[in-house]
Design a protein around this motif. Sequence first.
Motif, short mmCIF file in Angstrom:
data_model
loop_
_atom_site.label_atom_id
_atom_site.label_comp_id
_atom_site.label_asym_id
_atom_site.label_seq_id
_atom_site.Cartn_x
_atom_site.Cartn_y
_atom_site.Cartn_z
N SER A 19 0.82 -1.21 0.00
CA SER A 19 0.00 0.00 0.00
C SER A 19 0.86 1.27 0.00
CB SER A 19 -0.92 0.00 1.22
OG SER A 19 -1.68 1.18 1.30
N GLU A 20 1.95 1.22 0.79
CA GLU A 20 2.83 2.39 0.89
C GLU A 20 3.64 2.59 -0.40
OE1 GLU A 20 5.19 1.36 4.23
OE2 GLU A 20 3.53 1.51 5.67
N THR A 21 4.11 1.46 -0.95
CA THR A 21 5.03 1.54 -2.09
C THR A 21 4.29 1.69 -3.42
OG1 THR A 21 6.45 0.02 -0.84
CG2 THR A 21 7.06 0.45 -3.12
N TYR A 22 3.14 1.07 -3.52
CA TYR A 22 2.38 1.07 -4.78
C TYR A 22 0.95 1.53 -4.53
CZ TYR A 22 6.27 -2.12 -5.68
OH TYR A 22 7.51 -2.69 -5.76
N PRO A 23 0.77 2.80 -4.22
CA PRO A 23 -0.57 3.29 -3.87
C PRO A 23 -1.59 3.14 -5.00
CG PRO A 23 0.97 5.12 -4.15
CD PRO A 23 1.78 3.87 -4.14
N GLU A 24 -1.11 3.03 -6.23
CA GLU A 24 -2.04 2.89 -7.36
C GLU A 24 -2.45 1.44 -7.60
OE1 GLU A 24 -3.22 5.58 -8.86
OE2 GLU A 24 -1.98 6.73 -7.44
N LEU A 25 -1.76 0.50 -6.96
CA LEU A 25 -2.05 -0.93 -7.20
C LEU A 25 -3.40 -1.29 -6.60
CD1 LEU A 25 -0.93 -3.71 -8.21
CD2 LEU A 25 -0.09 -4.07 -5.87
N ALA A 26 -4.23 -1.94 -7.40
CA ALA A 26 -5.56 -2.36 -6.92
C ALA A 26 -5.41 -3.39 -5.80
CB ALA A 26 -6.38 -2.95 -8.06
N LYS A 27 -6.19 -3.19 -4.75
CA LYS A 27 -6.08 -4.12 -3.61
C LYS A 27 -6.45 -5.55 -4.00
CE LYS A 27 -6.49 -1.13 0.44
NZ LYS A 27 -5.99 0.07 -0.20
N THR A 28 -7.21 -5.71 -5.06
CA THR A 28 -7.56 -7.06 -5.53
C THR A 28 -6.34 -7.82 -6.03
OG1 THR A 28 -8.14 -6.07 -7.67
CG2 THR A 28 -9.95 -6.49 -6.12
N LEU B 42 12.59 -8.51 -1.51
CA LEU B 42 11.18 -8.70 -1.82
C LEU B 42 10.58 -7.45 -2.47
CD1 LEU B 42 10.05 -10.63 1.39
CD2 LEU B 42 10.48 -11.56 -0.88
N LEU B 43 11.09 -6.28 -2.09
CA LEU B 43 10.65 -5.04 -2.72
C LEU B 43 11.03 -5.06 -4.20
CD1 LEU B 43 9.48 -2.18 -2.47
CD2 LEU B 43 11.80 -1.38 -1.90
N HIS B 44 12.26 -5.49 -4.47
CA HIS B 44 12.72 -5.59 -5.87
C HIS B 44 11.86 -6.58 -6.67
CE1 HIS B 44 15.40 -5.96 -9.30
NE2 HIS B 44 15.43 -7.27 -9.10
N HIS B 45 11.62 -7.77 -6.07
CA HIS B 45 10.83 -8.78 -6.78
C HIS B 45 9.39 -8.31 -6.99
CE1 HIS B 45 13.95 -11.76 -6.82
NE2 HIS B 45 14.06 -11.80 -5.49
N SER B 46 8.85 -7.60 -6.01
CA SER B 46 7.47 -7.13 -6.15
C SER B 46 7.39 -6.11 -7.29
CB SER B 46 6.96 -6.53 -4.84
OG SER B 46 7.65 -5.33 -4.52
N ALA B 47 8.41 -5.26 -7.40
CA ALA B 47 8.41 -4.26 -8.47
C ALA B 47 8.41 -4.92 -9.83
CB ALA B 47 9.63 -3.33 -8.32
N GLU B 48 9.25 -5.96 -9.99
CA GLU B 48 9.31 -6.70 -11.26
C GLU B 48 7.95 -7.34 -11.58
OE1 GLU B 48 12.41 -9.59 -11.13
OE2 GLU B 48 13.90 -8.20 -11.93
N PHE B 49 7.37 -7.98 -10.56
CA PHE B 49 6.10 -8.67 -10.77
C PHE B 49 4.99 -7.70 -11.15
CE2 PHE B 49 2.12 -10.61 -9.38
CZ PHE B 49 2.21 -11.87 -9.96
N ILE B 50 4.93 -6.57 -10.44
CA ILE B 50 3.86 -5.60 -10.68
C ILE B 50 4.07 -4.94 -12.06
CG2 ILE B 50 2.94 -3.36 -9.94
CD1 ILE B 50 3.54 -4.35 -7.02
N SER B 51 5.33 -4.75 -12.44
CA SER B 51 5.63 -4.18 -13.76
C SER B 51 5.10 -5.10 -14.87
CB SER B 51 7.14 -4.00 -13.92
OG SER B 51 7.46 -3.61 -15.23
N ASN B 52 5.33 -6.41 -14.71
CA ASN B 52 4.84 -7.37 -15.69
C ASN B 52 3.30 -7.45 -15.65
OD1 ASN B 52 7.37 -8.10 -16.66
ND2 ASN B 52 7.67 -9.60 -15.00
N LEU B 53 2.76 -7.24 -14.45
CA LEU B 53 1.32 -7.34 -14.28
C LEU B 53 0.59 -6.23 -15.02
CD1 LEU B 53 -0.69 -9.11 -12.57
CD2 LEU B 53 -0.53 -7.34 -10.82
N THR B 54 1.22 -5.07 -15.06
CA THR B 54 0.55 -3.89 -15.65
C THR B 54 0.87 -3.70 -17.14
OG1 THR B 54 2.40 -2.52 -14.85
CG2 THR B 54 0.43 -2.68 -13.45
N LYS B 55 1.70 -4.56 -17.68
CA LYS B 55 2.04 -4.43 -19.13
C LYS B 55 0.84 -4.82 -19.98
CE LYS B 55 7.03 -5.08 -18.96
NZ LYS B 55 8.14 -6.01 -19.25
#
Length: 428
Positions: A381-390, A415-428
């Motif tokens: 929530s703190e790092t990715y405020p735009e990420l949907a909670k779903t 884990l912060l690094h891995h989450s960034a990679e995952f979310i980046s792929n998720l939003t492509k």
Amino acid sequence: MPIDIHSLVPQNYLNHLLQIDSALKGAGFECYLVGGSVRDLVMGKIPKEYDLTTNAEPKQVKRLFRTVIDTGIEHGTVTVVLDKINYEITTYRIDKDYTDGRRPDHVEFGTTLSEDLKRRDFTMNALAFDIKSGLLVDEHLGIRDIEQKIIRTIGNPMKRFTEDGLRPIRALRFASTLNFSIEPETKKAIHETKQITKKISLERFQDEVLKSFLGPKPSRMIQLLAEESIFQIFLPDLPAQLVTKDDILERLDQTSKELIGLQLALAFFSLFDGISLKELETILKTLKFSGQNTKDCLLFYEFLSKWETIKNSDEPNEFVLKKEYLAPVKRHFQLRIQIDAEFILKLKPIFGESISQMIRIWEEEPPLLLTDIKFNGNHLSETYPELAKTNYGMVLNYLLDLVLHSPKENEYSRLLHHSAEFISNLTK
């Protein structure tokens, strides 16, 4: 046959029994140790509990002792409490008429010991022992049957089983826990009085099953219930004949008495092929097993179902052991039981020799649950405020799989690094 009560009965119990005996006899009444405790003493075992019988009526017994509980006063039973230990004392009685196949319509007090012993179920349980004099009363050849390891009803087995539909189940339970044989006419009557057994409460039935699990060979109870088609009395949708898997039942006999859920899982796994967890849950609820025992059984049954399909493969993958087995164990038991190597070892009846690998993994204290990883929903929530909670669950479960594969990844920065990679792929 002499009973060496002084070597078999712990001193505190013996003191209590002598105290009860003295109080009743001092007031002009008779007093005998009776039933299963005498049977155990004859077999050279230390009884788990001590029941007594007397010609004193409940109100007379209550006058003699300070703490008395009305546990079954309508049937002549009160419980005397001495130093926080309970002793059931039942007045000699005759049970009159059993119209419902479960309990006598009424009882009569003030009979003789002989009349009282006649109403009992099996010869081995119709023994009485005078604690003070050492007199052993055996009017139904109970000692002979104990020596021959035979379960036999007192009198006509059809009549005794028609009186109380629980008695056939008790016969099976005693055969299991004592390793006795059931006398042929008695066994025949079990089969012929099923319409009476059907009337008993499901709580009484499952209680007998759980009592059998305390014995040295619970597998025998499951085999007997299957052979006599007893389960089908209460679960009519089951196949007419159930065949047990002996290799599974062998594991039941090796299971810790503390893990009732595992005992139940092995028992039902030995009986059924391909039954779903939902179907098993329905069976357990129908038979009135407790909510906790049901939940534990379902967990272990699922483990058994999965493990039986992979156990012959090469050494199991550590990731699979952690994700599919150790993590659910931790999630399920952590609030109730201290999970340690000793507890994991008790799961050997499921996992066999692989249990040593599971203990080693457990002792390395790997992260197994979302609560173990050093990155959580608040961080997202703190790092990715735009990420949907779903999407939080998807991200966190991805990170959990990462640390299950590689525990060293369980650091915030990684884990912060891995989450960034995952979310980046998720939003492509």
